[in-house]
Scaffold this motif. Structure first.
Motif, short mmCIF file in Angstrom:
data_model
loop_
_atom_site.label_atom_id
_atom_site.label_comp_id
_atom_site.label_asym_id
_atom_site.label_seq_id
_atom_site.Cartn_x
_atom_site.Cartn_y
_atom_site.Cartn_z
N THR A 150 40.14 40.33 55.17
CA THR A 150 40.67 41.60 55.01
C THR A 150 39.96 41.52 53.50
N ARG A 151 39.19 42.56 53.01
CA ARG A 151 38.53 42.71 51.86
C ARG A 151 39.39 43.39 50.79
N LEU A 152 39.45 42.16 49.80
CA LEU A 152 40.44 42.78 48.76
C LEU A 152 39.83 43.00 47.21
N GLY A 153 39.31 44.53 46.47
CA GLY A 153 39.29 44.41 45.12
C GLY A 153 39.58 44.67 44.32
N VAL A 154 39.61 44.13 43.81
CA VAL A 154 40.96 44.61 42.26
C VAL A 154 40.05 43.96 40.93
N SER A 155 39.69 45.10 40.58
CA SER A 155 39.74 44.60 38.88
C SER A 155 40.90 44.98 37.75
N GLN A 163 55.06 42.30 38.28
CA GLN A 163 55.39 43.35 39.24
C GLN A 163 54.24 43.60 39.42
N THR A 164 52.69 43.94 38.37
CA THR A 164 51.59 44.47 38.69
C THR A 164 50.94 43.51 39.46
N LEU A 165 51.10 42.12 39.81
CA LEU A 165 50.68 41.21 40.52
C LEU A 165 50.51 41.51 41.53
N ALA A 166 52.25 41.64 41.72
CA ALA A 166 52.41 41.59 43.61
C ALA A 166 52.62 42.37 43.90
N GLN A 167 52.62 43.27 43.17
CA GLN A 167 51.91 45.15 43.76
C GLN A 167 50.21 45.10 43.83
N LEU A 168 49.81 44.78 43.69
CA LEU A 168 47.76 44.49 43.74
C LEU A 168 47.62 43.94 44.80
N LYS A 206 49.78 43.34 47.26
CA LYS A 206 50.40 43.45 48.43
C LYS A 206 49.46 43.80 49.70
N PRO A 207 48.35 44.42 49.62
CA PRO A 207 47.59 44.80 50.93
C PRO A 207 47.17 43.26 52.30
N GLN A 225 50.53 41.51 55.57
CA GLN A 225 50.02 40.90 56.21
C GLN A 225 50.03 39.58 56.63
N PRO A 226 51.13 38.94 57.61
CA PRO A 226 51.81 38.10 57.16
C PRO A 226 50.95 36.86 58.14
N ASP A 227 50.31 37.43 59.27
CA ASP A 227 49.16 36.83 59.88
C ASP A 227 47.76 35.68 58.57
N ILE A 228 47.98 36.43 57.55
CA ILE A 228 46.91 36.23 56.69
C ILE A 228 47.27 34.31 56.06
#
Length: 259
Positions: free
Chosen positions: A133-138, A156-161, A163-164, A168-171
């Motif tokens: 799972t690839r997550l790109g977050v500037s 809160q912002t960190l948790a939102q970023l 979320k993807p 996914q609990p199997d990561i």
């Protein structure tokens, strides 16, 4: 050492732990920070121009591109122009794949890094049996810089970023594919409580030692203070100086290079 911001300090601290007597000239491009969404041709020309300019006055023994975004783009160009070792930083997909039990890993990086062909090749070569799972977050890059300077983080912002990944609990393994992200490893771990975080810092430091022919058996000398260079004047220079002093760096000068 080179990065767009302070993320490369997470690499430098590993190098300094292995060889405290090495002198560091740390260049960061705060004028164009962050690099995660820059077009690749602009990024390549910018990094090459800055490093060649600094090498006019610094007799370096090696260059460390302490930035995943730049490393996955510009390494070959730089190696064609200099005659000293150039060490890059790439996402730690290989060790993450080996560590994962569920074979579902996440790559947390900048938008540029997650889409690079270089990253595709790393995945194909070292994690063919894994789902990635690839997550790109500037935005996380900015949060990390702010956290280093102030010690404050918007949880809160960190948790939102994140979320993807957290949804996914199997990561079970997350690659910190930007050198900024180890700066906020503890806050990330507090959100992603059931995963293992992996980064490239120690592996890069070991590669630097190999390229400089430094042995682990050599005596360690007193720590040497290094110098940092910016590409534009810092608005919060006093706070910045205090923060980077803990990494053994003091102010050098501003490198003026047309944007």
């Amino acid at each position: 050492m080179f990065d767009s911001g302070v993320g490369g300090l997470t690499i430098w601290q590993h190098i300094r732990a292995l060889a405290p007597d090495l002198e560091c000239h740390y260049l960061f491009d705060n004028a164009l920070f962050p690099y995660g969404e820059l077009p690749q041709p602009i990024l390549n020309q910018r990094v090459l121009s800055l490093l060649l300019k600094l090498l006019e006055t610094v007799a370096a023994d090696a260059i460390v591109i302490a930035c995943n975004t730049a490393s996955t783009s510009v390494l070959n160009d730089i190696r064609l122009h200099v005659d000293i070792p150039v060490i890059g930083v790439v996402p730690a997909i290989k060790p993450a794949a080996a560590l994962s039990q569920t074979k579902h890993i996440a790559l947390l990086a900048t938008p540029a890094t997650v889409t690079r062909q270089y990253t595709d090749q790393l995945a194909a070569d070292f994690a063919p049996d894994c789902r990635i799972t690839r997550l790109g977050v500037s935005e996380l890059v900015h949060l990390a810089e702010h956290y280093l300077l102030t010690g404050r983080l918007d949880e809160q912002t960190l948790a939102q970023l994140l979320k993807p990944i957290s949804e996914q609990p199997d990561i079970d393994t997350v690659v910190l594919g930007c050198t900024h992200f180890p700066l906020v490893a503890s806050p990330i771990a507090s959100v992603l409580t059931s995963v293992r975080l992996v980064d490239s810092g120690y592996a890069v430091a070991q590669q630097v030692m190999r390229k400089l022919a430094r042995s682990a058996d050599e005596p360690l000398f007193e720590r040497v203070e290094g110098v940092y260079y910016a590409t534009k004047t810092l608005p919060n220079e006093e706070d910045f100086n205090q923060a980077v002093a803990t990494f053994g760096l003091k102010k050098g000068r501003v490198l003026n290079l047309p944007l």
